[in-house]
Design a protein around this motif. Structure first.
Motif, short mmCIF file in Angstrom:
data_model
loop_
_atom_site.label_atom_id
_atom_site.label_comp_id
_atom_site.label_asym_id
_atom_site.label_seq_id
_atom_site.Cartn_x
_atom_site.Cartn_y
_atom_site.Cartn_z
N GLU A 1 -23.84 -18.70 -16.50
CA GLU A 1 -24.16 -17.32 -16.85
C GLU A 1 -25.46 -17.23 -17.64
OE1 GLU A 1 -21.72 -13.45 -18.53
OE2 GLU A 1 -21.05 -15.47 -19.07
N SER A 2 -25.63 -18.08 -18.66
CA SER A 2 -26.83 -18.00 -19.49
C SER A 2 -28.08 -18.44 -18.74
CB SER A 2 -26.65 -18.84 -20.76
OG SER A 2 -26.41 -20.20 -20.45
N SER A 3 -27.95 -19.41 -17.82
CA SER A 3 -29.12 -19.85 -17.02
C SER A 3 -29.62 -18.74 -16.12
CB SER A 3 -28.75 -21.09 -16.19
OG SER A 3 -28.44 -22.19 -17.01
N VAL A 4 -28.68 -18.08 -15.45
CA VAL A 4 -29.07 -16.99 -14.56
C VAL A 4 -29.68 -15.83 -15.36
CG1 VAL A 4 -28.22 -15.27 -12.90
CG2 VAL A 4 -27.37 -17.63 -12.81
N LYS A 5 -29.06 -15.49 -16.49
CA LYS A 5 -29.58 -14.39 -17.31
C LYS A 5 -30.98 -14.67 -17.85
CE LYS A 5 -25.44 -12.06 -19.03
NZ LYS A 5 -24.57 -11.81 -20.21
N THR B 1 -16.83 -19.36 -11.15
CA THR B 1 -18.25 -19.76 -11.29
C THR B 1 -19.15 -18.80 -10.53
OG1 THR B 1 -18.23 -21.29 -9.39
CG2 THR B 1 -17.63 -22.21 -11.54
N LEU B 2 -18.70 -18.36 -9.35
CA LEU B 2 -19.48 -17.38 -8.58
C LEU B 2 -19.53 -16.04 -9.31
CD1 LEU B 2 -18.17 -17.96 -4.92
CD2 LEU B 2 -20.24 -18.89 -5.96
N ARG B 3 -18.38 -15.64 -9.84
CA ARG B 3 -18.33 -14.34 -10.53
C ARG B 3 -19.30 -14.30 -11.70
NH1 ARG B 3 -13.21 -14.06 -10.91
NH2 ARG B 3 -12.79 -12.51 -9.31
N ARG B 4 -19.39 -15.42 -12.43
CA ARG B 4 -20.30 -15.46 -13.58
C ARG B 4 -21.77 -15.37 -13.12
NH1 ARG B 4 -18.23 -17.22 -18.62
NH2 ARG B 4 -16.00 -16.74 -18.60
N ALA B 5 -22.11 -16.10 -12.05
CA ALA B 5 -23.49 -16.09 -11.56
C ALA B 5 -23.86 -14.71 -11.03
CB ALA B 5 -23.67 -17.14 -10.47
N TRP B 6 -22.94 -14.07 -10.31
CA TRP B 6 -23.19 -12.74 -9.75
C TRP B 6 -23.32 -11.70 -10.86
CZ3 TRP B 6 -24.86 -10.99 -5.30
CH2 TRP B 6 -24.69 -9.65 -4.97
N GLY B 7 -22.45 -11.78 -11.82
CA GLY B 7 -22.50 -10.83 -12.93
C GLY B 7 -23.75 -10.98 -13.78
#
Length: 532
Positions: free
Chosen positions: A128-132, A162-168
Motif C-alpha cells: 500500500e505505501s509503495s503504490v501511494k 494484497t490486490l485490494r491494498r494495491a488497487w485502493g
C-alpha cells in the motif's frame, strides 16, 4: 469479442533473464525502437535499481522520440525495514523518469515469511505505501502480483487482500502473475472469476504468464477472455527457465482469431521481421518451429500436403503467412512427390507441369541423393542447380583437378598452420590450369582461400561472397570414424544468402563439394541477372 487490449512487452527485462539471451545497451535501444514501430503499447526497459546498464538505458531512451510505445521502469515494493520515501529502489524508479512504473509485491504467504522475512500484515503495508508513494509521480502505475496464482491456491483471502491494498492505493492495473508457470488454464479461469467476485467487476487487471507447463500463451488468452485488459509477455517467448508468454503468438491469436484490437495488430505484417531481428541482435538462431513467425510455420514437405495447397492453401494452413510477414515454403526430400518439385521449380523461375518427363527425373534424382545422405531443405541452392543441370543448365564454370591439405605445427607453443594447394582449370576441359596455395584457420578455411585465389582472376565477382556458416553432421550407417558426413554451407553476397550441401566418407571431400556448389551458384545467379 470486440474490445481493445494493451500489449506490455518485457523482453528487455524479463526476457534477458533467459540463458544465452544477452543484449548490450545499444541492442536494447534498437529493440525498443523496433517494438515501438510494431505498435507495442508498453516497453519495460529494465530495473533501474538493479544494474548500471538499465539505468543508462532509461537515460538514453529519452533522446528518442517514440511513435506510440511508452517506456516502463520495473522494480519492487520497498524494503521491509524501510519506509517508502527512504527506499533506494523506489527512488531509482522515479529517477528513471519514465511515464510508466511497474512494481511487484508478494502475494504468496510463503514468500512473505521466507523471502521477505516479515509478517503478513507488514507486507500489506509495504504494498500500500509503495503504490501511494509512486502514484503522484507517474502517468501510469501497474502492480504485478508476483506468484499470485500459487498464493491464491494456498491462501485465497490473503492473496486477494494484497490486490485490494494495491488497487485502493491507486494502481491503474493489477497484473496477475503466474511466476512459476505451473498454473493450468482451467485453474486460472476459476481463480480469476473468484477474484472478480471478491473485488468487483470494476477492477482493471492484466496477466503475466510464464511457460513452465507450456501453457503461457493459453493462460494469457483465457485471462483476456475473462476480462484482462493488459497482457504481458516477451517476443519469441524468451525468459527465465522455460520462458514467458510469447507475444509473437498472442498478438496474432488476439487479432486474427479472437477479434480483439490492439495497436500492434495494425502492423501485424511486420511481426516476423521483428521476431527475427531480436534474435539476430542476440546472436542466436531463430527457432524454426515458432508458431506464426518461424521458418517452418508454413513449410510443407509431404507430397499430399503440397498437392493440396497448390489447389488451395487453406487445406493445410490456418492463416495466410503474409498476414504475419512470413512466407510459404515447400520442402523437397525423399517424401516429395511431383507437386513439391513443380512448386519449387516455379520458385526458381522454371515453369514445369506435373506431366513433364523431367519432373520424374528430378524426383528420382532427389530421392536417390537423399538415400545417400544429401539433404536439400537447408541447401536450396544445391537443389536449384540440380534442377537446372537436369534441364541442361547451368554450365560448368571451372573444373577442380585436385587438392591437397597439409597441417603443420612448427613448435609446441605455436599455432597450427594449415595450407591448402589446389589445381583448377578454367573453363573445364580445354582451359587454363591455375595452381595456387593458401593458408587458413583449419582445412576447410584454407581450401576456401585456395580455390578462391585460383578462381578470382577469372571471376572477380567471387570476392563479393563470403561463407556465413558451416555445419557437419555424421550420418547414420557405418559406425565410428568410417561414417559418411554431410556438410551444409551457408554463403552470402550483397543480394542474399544461399545454402549448399556435400556428402562423402571424407569430411574434406564433402566440404569441397559444398564449396564448389556455392561458387557455382554465385556465378550462375550473377549470369542470370545479367541476362534478365
Amino acid at each position: 469479442m470486440s474490445r481493445r487490449i494493451e500489449i506490455y512487452d518485457t523482453t528487455l527485462r524479463d526476457g534477458t533473464q533467459a540463458e544465452e539471451f544477452n543484449l548490450s545497451l545499444e541492442d536494447k535501444i534498437r529493440v525498443a525502437l523496433k517494438l515501438d514501430e510494431l505498435g507495442i503499447d508498453y516497453i519495460e526497459g529494465g530495473w533501474p535499481g538493479s544494474n548500471p546498464k538499465d539505468a543508462r538505458f532509461f537515460k538514453e531512451i529519452r533522446d528518442y522520440q517514440l511513435k506510440h510505445a511508452r517506456i516502463a521502469a520495473f522494480g519492487s515494493t520497498h524494503h521491509p525495514r524501510k519506509e517508502a520515501h527512504l527506499d533506494e529502489n523506489l527512488k531509482a524508479l522515479l529517477e528513471a523518469k519514465t511515464p510508466v512504473v511497474t512494481i511487484f509485491g508478494k502475494s504468496w504467504t510463503i514468500h512473505v515469511k521466507e523471502a521477505l522475512k516479515t509478517t503478513l500484515e507488514r507486507n500489506l503495508e509495504i504494498i500500500e505505501s509503495s503504490v501511494k508513494f509512486l502514484r503522484p509521480h507517474v502517468e501510469k502505475l501497474f502492480y504485478d502480483a508476483e506468484h499470485f496464482f500459487d498464493g491464491f491456491k494456498e491462501d485465497p483471502d490473503y492473496a486477494v487482500e494484497t490486490l485490494r491494498r494495491a488497487w485502493g492505493a491507486g494502481a491503474d492495473c493489477l497484473v496477475l502473475c503466474d511466476t512459476n508457470g505451473g498454473t493450468l488454464p482451467h485453474e486460472l479461469v476459476e481463480i480469476i472469476r473468484e477474484v472478480k467476485k471478491r473485488l468487483g467487476q470494476e477492477i482493471s487487471f492484466g496477466i503475466h504468464a510464464h511457460n513452465d507447463s507450456d501453457c503461457a500463451v493459453a493462460n494469457s488468452l483465457f485471462a483476456i477472455l475473462e476480462g484482462a485488459t493488459q497482457v504481458q509477455g516477451t517476443m519469441n517467448g524468451v525468459g527465465e527457465r522455460c520462458g514467458n508468454a510469447n507475444l509473437c503468438s498472442i498478438i496474432p491469436n488476439l487479432v486474427l482469431k479472437m477479434g480483439v484490437e490492439c495497436e500492434a495488430g495494425k502492423n501485424l505484417p511486420r511481426l516476423t521481421e521483428v521476431s527475427r531481428f531480436i534474435f539476430e541482435l542476440a546472436n542466436l538462431p531463430h527457432p524454426r518451429n515458432l508458431p506464426y513467425v518461424g521458418r517452418s510455420a508454413f513449410a510443407h514437405k509431404g507430397g499430399v500436403h503440397v498437392s493440396a495447397i497448390l489447389r488451395h492453401p487453406r487445406t493445410y494452413e490456418h492463416i495466410e503467412p503474409e498476414l504475419v510477414g512470413n512466407t510459404r515454403r515447400v520442402l523437397v526430400s525423399d517424401l516429395s512427390g511431383r507437386s513439391n518439385i513443380v512448386y519449387k521449380a516455379r520458385q526458381f523461375g522454371l515453369e514445369l507441369s506435373q506431366e513433364d518427363p523431367v519432373v520424374g527425373k528430378i524426383v528420382e534424382e532427389v530421392k536417390k541423393r537423399e538415400a545417400e545422405g544429401y539433404e536439400f531443405e537447408a541447401a536450396e541452392a544445391s537443389l536449384e542447380l540440380l534442377m537446372y543441370r537436369l534441364l541442361g543448365e547451368p554450365k560448368q564454370y571451372f573444373e577442380l583437378l585436385g587438392y591437397r591439405v597439409l597441417d603443420m605445427k612448427p613448435t609446441k607453443e605455436g599455432p597450427l598452420l594449415v595450407e591448402a594447394t589446389v589445381m583448377v582449370r578454367v573453363p573445364p576441359g580445354v582451359g587454363e590450369v591455375e595452381h595456387t596455395a593458401a593458408v587458413g584457420n583449419g582445412p576447410v578455411n584454407a581450401l576456401d582461400h585456395a580455390i578462391r585465389k585460383a578462381l578470382e582472376r577469372f571471376y572477380p565477382q567471387l570476392k563479393e561472397m563470403k561463407l556465413e556458416d558451416y555445419k557437419v553432421r555424421v550420418l547414420p550407417g557405418t559406425p565410428g570414424t568410417g561414417a559418411r558426413v554431410r556438410v551444409l554451407i551457408t554463403s552470402r553476397d550483397g543480394d542474399g544468402q544461399w545454402g549448399t550441401v556435400g556428402v562423402s566418407h571424407d569430411i574434406l571431400e564433402a566440404s569441397c563439394q559444398a564449396l564448389i556448389e556455392s561458387y557455382t551458384y554465385k556465378l550462375f545467379r550473377d549470369r542470370q541477372r545479367k541476362e534478365a
